[in-house]
Write an enzyme that holds these catalytic residues in place. Structure first.
Site, PDB file in Angstrom:
ATOM      1  N   ASP A   8     -13.690 -22.481   5.339  1.00 11.84           N
ATOM      2  CA  ASP A   8     -14.748 -23.093   5.953  1.00 11.84           C
ATOM      3  C   ASP A   8     -14.660 -24.519   5.502  1.00 11.84           C
ATOM      4  O   ASP A   8     -14.524 -25.030   4.624  1.00 11.84           O
ATOM      5  CB  ASP A   8     -16.109 -22.374   5.338  1.00 11.84           C
ATOM      6  CG  ASP A   8     -17.505 -23.024   5.890  1.00 11.84           C
ATOM      7  OD1 ASP A   8     -18.146 -21.921   6.105  1.00 11.84           O
ATOM      8  OD2 ASP A   8     -17.620 -24.133   6.065  1.00 11.84           O
ATOM      9  N   ASP A 116     -16.201 -23.821  12.341  1.00 11.51           N
ATOM     10  CA  ASP A 116     -15.702 -24.400  11.382  1.00 11.51           C
ATOM     11  C   ASP A 116     -15.041 -23.204  10.439  1.00 11.51           C
ATOM     12  O   ASP A 116     -14.798 -23.782   9.239  1.00 11.51           O
ATOM     13  CB  ASP A 116     -16.341 -25.470  10.703  1.00 11.51           C
ATOM     14  CG  ASP A 116     -17.427 -24.926   9.672  1.00 11.51           C
ATOM     15  OD1 ASP A 116     -17.918 -23.652  10.036  1.00 11.51           O
ATOM     16  OD2 ASP A 116     -17.473 -25.648   8.888  1.00 11.51           O
ATOM     17  N   GLU A 117     -15.146 -22.167  10.842  1.00  8.87           N
ATOM     18  CA  GLU A 117     -14.430 -21.228   9.816  1.00  8.87           C
ATOM     19  C   GLU A 117     -13.694 -19.974  10.490  1.00  8.87           C
ATOM     20  O   GLU A 117     -14.009 -19.707  11.604  1.00  8.87           O
ATOM     21  CB  GLU A 117     -15.822 -20.686   9.093  1.00  8.87           C
ATOM     22  CG  GLU A 117     -16.967 -19.787   9.716  1.00  8.87           C
ATOM     23  CD  GLU A 117     -17.904 -19.361   9.046  1.00  8.87           C
ATOM     24  OE1 GLU A 117     -17.923 -18.594   8.109  1.00  8.87           O
ATOM     25  OE2 GLU A 117     -19.145 -19.377   9.729  1.00  8.87           O
TER      26      GLU A 117
HETATM   27  P1  TTP Z   1     -21.590 -24.804   7.948  1.00  2.00           P
HETATM   28  O1  TTP Z   1     -20.156 -24.425   7.719  1.00  2.00           O
HETATM   29  O2  TTP Z   1     -22.655 -23.931   7.687  1.00  2.00           O
HETATM   30  O3  TTP Z   1     -21.872 -26.366   7.513  1.00  2.00           O
HETATM   31  P2  TTP Z   1     -21.130 -27.561   7.049  1.00  2.00           P
HETATM   32  O4  TTP Z   1     -19.468 -27.160   7.446  1.00  2.00           O
HETATM   33  O5  TTP Z   1     -21.729 -28.509   7.799  1.00  2.00           O
HETATM   34  O6  TTP Z   1     -21.078 -27.700   5.496  1.00  2.00           O
HETATM   35  P3  TTP Z   1     -20.556 -26.765   4.324  1.00  2.00           P
HETATM   36  O7  TTP Z   1     -19.662 -25.604   4.968  1.00  2.00           O
HETATM   37  O8  TTP Z   1     -19.794 -27.535   3.632  1.00  2.00           O
HETATM   38  O9  TTP Z   1     -21.645 -26.303   3.794  1.00  2.00           O
HETATM   39  O10 TTP Z   1     -21.569 -25.161   9.569  1.00  2.00           O
HETATM   40  C1  TTP Z   1     -20.555 -25.825  10.344  1.00  2.00           C
HETATM   41  C2  TTP Z   1     -21.187 -26.781  11.319  1.00  2.00           C
HETATM   42  O11 TTP Z   1     -22.242 -25.907  12.399  1.00  2.00           O
HETATM   43  C3  TTP Z   1     -21.841 -28.069  10.904  1.00  2.00           C
HETATM   44  O12 TTP Z   1     -20.926 -28.927  10.457  1.00  2.00           O
HETATM   45  C4  TTP Z   1     -22.721 -28.319  11.962  1.00  2.00           C
HETATM   46  C5  TTP Z   1     -23.166 -27.013  12.709  1.00  2.00           C
HETATM   47  N1  TTP Z   1     -24.467 -26.323  12.189  1.00  2.00           N
HETATM   48  C6  TTP Z   1     -25.445 -26.609  12.968  1.00  2.00           C
HETATM   49  O13 TTP Z   1     -25.297 -27.452  14.121  1.00  2.00           O
HETATM   50  N2  TTP Z   1     -26.622 -26.283  12.768  1.00  2.00           N
HETATM   51  C7  TTP Z   1     -26.988 -25.663  11.386  1.00  2.00           C
HETATM   52  O14 TTP Z   1     -28.391 -25.173  11.020  1.00  2.00           O
HETATM   53  C8  TTP Z   1     -25.744 -25.048  10.823  1.00  2.00           C
HETATM   54  C9  TTP Z   1     -26.034 -24.416   9.507  1.00  2.00           C
HETATM   55  C10 TTP Z   1     -24.788 -25.641  11.313  1.00  2.00           C
HETATM   56 MG    MG Z   2     -18.561 -25.542   6.781  1.00  4.27          MG
END
Ligand code: TTP
Ligand code: MG
Length: 383
Positions: A8, A116-117
């Site tokens: 992730d 992103d995962e």
């Molecule tokens: P996440 O992997 O949940 O969040 P992140 O990568 O920003 O942070 P981390 O993993 O370090 O905690 O989500 C991936 C992307 O998806 C995030 O960069 C932006 C998007 N996203 C949204 O647009 N709205 C949201 O509510 C969430 C949770 C994520």
């Molecule tokens: Mg993330």
């Protein structure tokens, strides 16, 4: 031994923006607001009146209590100096594609679950022990950092659910290994909301049953959980005990790979257009090579100054995987839009964007010495 990785990316959208704008490094940054259309110019000015929510924010912004889904107005209240950037989805999609190509090389099977995962089954790659798995994950992190300038967090475990919980355990830039047989020990002290799928409602219901930590789920009567949550109750009990039989599902739905570019200034110049097609073909080729794909169909997309979009595609007789065929075919297709022809067709307009795509993808199955065709469908969507 089954070894599953969950990768992730850390604060994905904002990390990409910081990479593109290095002066933002170390600052509280939020990405959000309305989705920015690819053709909209980024004013770069924070618009405090902007409505909408935080998509994500840098870890520096998180220190102020800012988080995803928070109203932008609230975020500015918490940190008036926060740097704001509008969502630039085409950019994140492109970076996501590049990251997935890197990950694909390391996996027996890969399942992308969001932008992103991804889950990677690396069972045959990691032969000895869990230390081996840790080193393997470190290699992946290193390549992503070196090639993309981005950090990620990885969880390694004998199954998908624990791998996912583990990747979230240490963030950012984390690496958490949960060895076979150590799952329930790892899970026991964690709050139940760490289980994927347990939202505020389930959390509240579990709390009413006196269950706040995952460990408490193991000692709970399954029948009681089933009575409250139906089938999901059984699953909760299994997960708490470290059991999850689900497989990493390959993304057979992948149908195309593409790259596109918007010119700084609209152009009719054939040499500029051809150069651009060449560059894009090379980028697509790199992605093909990394993913181990072959292609049969090449397409180009042209967006004119008035935003009308035209595509041309050619399906070749057999699969190819070389740059020469790709760029030659793409340039041939581009000829359709070369100046003379365009005028003839009444186009005569400047071009603002060019894209190159391959579809009808296959992978070479070396064991069986044959090509597995992903799909014969050529979809015009998501060029
Ligand atoms: P996440 O992997 O949940 O969040 P992140 O990568 O920003 O942070 P981390 O993993 O370090 O905690 O989500 C991936 C992307 O998806 C995030 O960069 C932006 C998007 N996203 C949204 O647009 N709205 C949201 O509510 C969430 C949770 C994520
Ligand atoms: Mg993330």
């Amino acid at each position: 031994m089954k070894v599953i990785l969950h990768v992730d990316m850390d604060s994905f959208f904002s990390a990409v923006e910081v990479r593109e704008n290095p002066e933002l490094k170390g600052l509280p940054v939020i990405v959000g607001g309305k989705i920015k259309a690819e053709e909209e110019k980024d004013t770069g000015e924070p618009d405090r009146k902007i409505r909408g929510v935080v998509s994500t924010c840098s870890y520096e912004a998180r220190a102020y209590g800012i988080h995803s889904a928070m109203a932008l107005s609230k975020a500015y209240e918490l940190c008036p100096d926060v740097k704001f950037l509008p969502v630039n989805m085409p950019l994140y999609k492109r970076v996501s594609g590049e990251i997935m190509s890197i990950l694909r090389k390391y996996a027996d099977k890969i399942e992308q679950v969001s932008i992103d995962e991804a889950f990677l089954d690396v069972s045959t790659k990691v032969r000895r022990d869990w230390n081996d798995a840790r080193e393997y994950a470190q290699m992946i992190k290193k390549e992503i950092l070196e090639r993309e300038g981005l950090t990620c967090s990885i969880g390694i475990a004998p199954n998908k659910t624990i791998a996912k919980i583990a990747s979230d355990f240490l963030k950012p830039d984390g690496l958490t290994v949960v060895e076979q047989g150590k799952a329930s020990e790892f899970l026991a002290p964690l709050p139940v909301k760490k289980i994927p799928g347990v939202g505020p409602k389930t959390e509240e219901m579990l709390k009413k049953m006196g269950i706040e930590q995952i460990g408490q789920l193991t000692s709970c009567d399954v029948q009681e959980l089933v009575a409250k949550f139906g089938k999901y109750g059984t699953r909760l009990h299994l997960i708490a005990n470290g059991i999850d039989e689900s497989d990493v599902e390959e993304e057979w739905q992948r149908k195309s790979l593409s790259r596109e570019r918007t010119f700084a200034e609209d152009t009719k110049d054939a040499s500029v257009l051809n150069k651009c097609v060449d560059r894009l073909a090379e980028e697509v080729y790199n992605a093909i090579k990394e993913g181990g794909f072959v292609f049969k169909t090449v397409a180009i997309k042209v967006k004119f100054e008035d935003f009308t979009v035209h595509t041309r595609a050619k399906t070749l007789k057999s699969f190819h995987s070389d740059l020469n065929t790709l760029s030659k075919t793409a340039k041939e297709l581009m000829m359709e839009f070369s100046e003379g022809k365009r005028e003839e067709k009444g186009y005569g307009k400047k071009i603002r964007l060019v894209g190159v795509r391959v579809s009808n993808l296959g992978v070479v199955d070396e064991k069986q010495r044959r090509i597995i065709n992903f799909s014969e469908i050529m979809s015009g969507q998501n060029f």
